[in-house]
Design a protein around this motif. Structure first.
Motif, PDB file in Angstrom:
ATOM      1  N   UNK A  63      -4.329 -18.157  -3.242  1.00 20.28           N
ATOM      2  CA  UNK A  63      -5.056 -17.221  -2.394  1.00 20.28           C
ATOM      3  C   UNK A  63      -4.201 -16.938  -1.168  1.00 20.28           C
ATOM      4  N   UNK A  64      -4.026 -15.675  -0.839  1.00 22.06           N
ATOM      5  CA  UNK A  64      -3.232 -15.304   0.326  1.00 22.06           C
ATOM      6  C   UNK A  64      -1.892 -14.720  -0.072  1.00 22.06           C
ATOM      7  N   UNK A  65      -1.151 -14.219   0.891  1.00 20.05           N
ATOM      8  CA  UNK A  65       0.111 -13.545   0.625  1.00 20.05           C
ATOM      9  C   UNK A  65       1.151 -14.486   0.010  1.00 20.05           C
ATOM     10  N   UNK A  66       1.986 -13.906  -0.824  1.00 22.86           N
ATOM     11  CA  UNK A  66       3.081 -14.683  -1.386  1.00 22.86           C
ATOM     12  C   UNK A  66       3.649 -14.016  -2.619  1.00 22.86           C
ATOM     13  N   UNK A  67       4.793 -14.498  -3.057  1.00 28.18           N
ATOM     14  CA  UNK A  67       5.387 -13.996  -4.287  1.00 28.18           C
ATOM     15  C   UNK A  67       6.052 -12.651  -4.115  1.00 28.18           C
ATOM     16  N   UNK A  68       6.080 -11.894  -5.179  1.00 28.67           N
ATOM     17  CA  UNK A  68       6.749 -10.597  -5.211  1.00 28.67           C
ATOM     18  C   UNK A  68       5.955  -9.545  -4.434  1.00 28.67           C
ATOM     19  N   UNK A  69       6.670  -8.531  -3.965  1.00 28.10           N
ATOM     20  CA  UNK A  69       6.036  -7.403  -3.286  1.00 28.10           C
ATOM     21  C   UNK A  69       6.379  -6.138  -4.059  1.00 28.10           C
ATOM     22  N   UNK A  70       5.370  -5.388  -4.450  1.00 30.01           N
ATOM     23  CA  UNK A  70       5.574  -4.072  -5.049  1.00 30.01           C
ATOM     24  C   UNK A  70       5.582  -3.067  -3.909  1.00 30.01           C
ATOM     25  N   UNK A  71       6.668  -2.313  -3.790  1.00 32.86           N
ATOM     26  CA  UNK A  71       6.772  -1.296  -2.748  1.00 32.86           C
ATOM     27  C   UNK A  71       6.401   0.064  -3.318  1.00 32.86           C
ATOM     28  N   UNK A  72       5.448   0.707  -2.701  1.00 36.18           N
ATOM     29  CA  UNK A  72       5.021   2.050  -3.096  1.00 36.18           C
ATOM     30  C   UNK A  72       5.736   3.063  -2.213  1.00 36.18           C
ATOM     31  N   UNK A  73       6.349   4.069  -2.837  1.00 35.86           N
ATOM     32  CA  UNK A  73       7.006   5.117  -2.052  1.00 35.86           C
ATOM     33  C   UNK A  73       5.950   5.899  -1.285  1.00 35.86           C
ATOM     34  N   UNK A  74       6.238   6.173  -0.027  1.00 36.26           N
ATOM     35  CA  UNK A  74       5.388   7.019   0.811  1.00 36.26           C
ATOM     36  C   UNK A  74       6.285   8.024   1.524  1.00 36.26           C
ATOM     37  N   UNK A  75       5.744   9.198   1.796  1.00 31.98           N
ATOM     38  CA  UNK A  75       6.526  10.233   2.471  1.00 31.98           C
ATOM     39  C   UNK A  75       6.659   9.973   3.964  1.00 31.98           C
ATOM     40  N   UNK A  76       5.622   9.417   4.580  1.00 30.38           N
ATOM     41  CA  UNK A  76       5.644   9.140   6.014  1.00 30.38           C
ATOM     42  C   UNK A  76       5.283   7.676   6.209  1.00 30.38           C
ATOM     43  N   UNK A  77       6.294   6.831   6.228  1.00 28.88           N
ATOM     44  CA  UNK A  77       6.071   5.392   6.288  1.00 28.88           C
ATOM     45  C   UNK A  77       5.337   4.990   7.558  1.00 28.88           C
ATOM     46  N   UNK A  78       5.742   5.504   8.698  1.00 27.78           N
ATOM     47  CA  UNK A  78       5.101   5.127   9.962  1.00 27.78           C
ATOM     48  C   UNK A  78       3.620   5.488   9.957  1.00 27.78           C
ATOM     49  N   UNK A  79       3.294   6.698   9.520  1.00 28.70           N
ATOM     50  CA  UNK A  79       1.889   7.124   9.506  1.00 28.70           C
ATOM     51  C   UNK A  79       1.067   6.283   8.531  1.00 28.70           C
ATOM     52  N   UNK A  80       1.633   5.964   7.371  1.00 27.77           N
ATOM     53  CA  UNK A  80       0.915   5.154   6.393  1.00 27.77           C
ATOM     54  C   UNK A  80       0.714   3.737   6.918  1.00 27.77           C
ATOM     55  N   UNK A  81       1.755   3.157   7.488  1.00 30.75           N
ATOM     56  CA  UNK A  81       1.696   1.821   8.079  1.00 30.75           C
ATOM     57  C   UNK A  81       0.629   1.782   9.172  1.00 30.75           C
ATOM     58  N   UNK A  82       0.652   2.760  10.068  1.00 35.40           N
ATOM     59  CA  UNK A  82      -0.322   2.830  11.159  1.00 35.40           C
ATOM     60  C   UNK A  82      -1.747   2.962  10.625  1.00 35.40           C
TER      61      UNK A  82
END
Length: 134
Positions: A64-83
């Motif tokens: 339970x909780x973060x760990x292991x591999x990370x799947x990265x999803x492409x986004x056009x505006x990373x800052x806006x999506x992150x925010x």
């Protein structure tokens, strides 16, 4: 051997809350539902499957909780999506980081303990330009 991502799966103790949170973030309703166990969204240019499973059905060795591999999803505006994710209650896992020409990543932990990776990836855009969306 690996032909493409079939389903990205996240687990949640509160399945309904997770479904509502991702519905808000993605701006669409799940297209498939198994009562009490699973919700699935089709997202992105290639309609990838994004599933949320009741944590009661997680593999026995899943932590339970973060760990292991990370799947990265492409986004056009990373800052806006992150925010937006942070505004919805996610927490920063890895800050926005430039790696090389045009390749930038970040990740958050959703309110249910899953790591969601984000990426600006010129290779993704090159493939999309050649193949077109689904």
């Amino acid at each position: 051997m690996l032909r493409g991502m079939a389903t990205s799966t996240f687990y949640a103790d509160d399945l309904e809350a997770a479904k509502d949170w991702y519905t808000e973030f993605l701006g669409l309703e799940p297209y498939f539902h198994v009562p009490g166990g699973y919700y699935e969204f089709r997202i992105g240019d290639y309609l990838h499957e994004f599933g949320i499973i009741n944590r009661a059905f997680a593999p026995a060795r899943a932590t339970k909780g973060p760990g292991g591999a990370i799947v990265n999803w492409h986004v056009d505006d990373l800052q806006a999506t992150f925010d937006r994710l942070l505004a919805l209650g996610a927490t920063e896992y890895d800050p926005i980081t430039a790696h090389s020409e045009g390749f930038v990543t970040a990740s958050v932990v959703d309110p249910f303990g899953n790591v969601l990776g984000l990426m600006t990836n010129p290779h993704y855009l090159e493939v999309l330009a050649k193949t077109g969306p689904a």
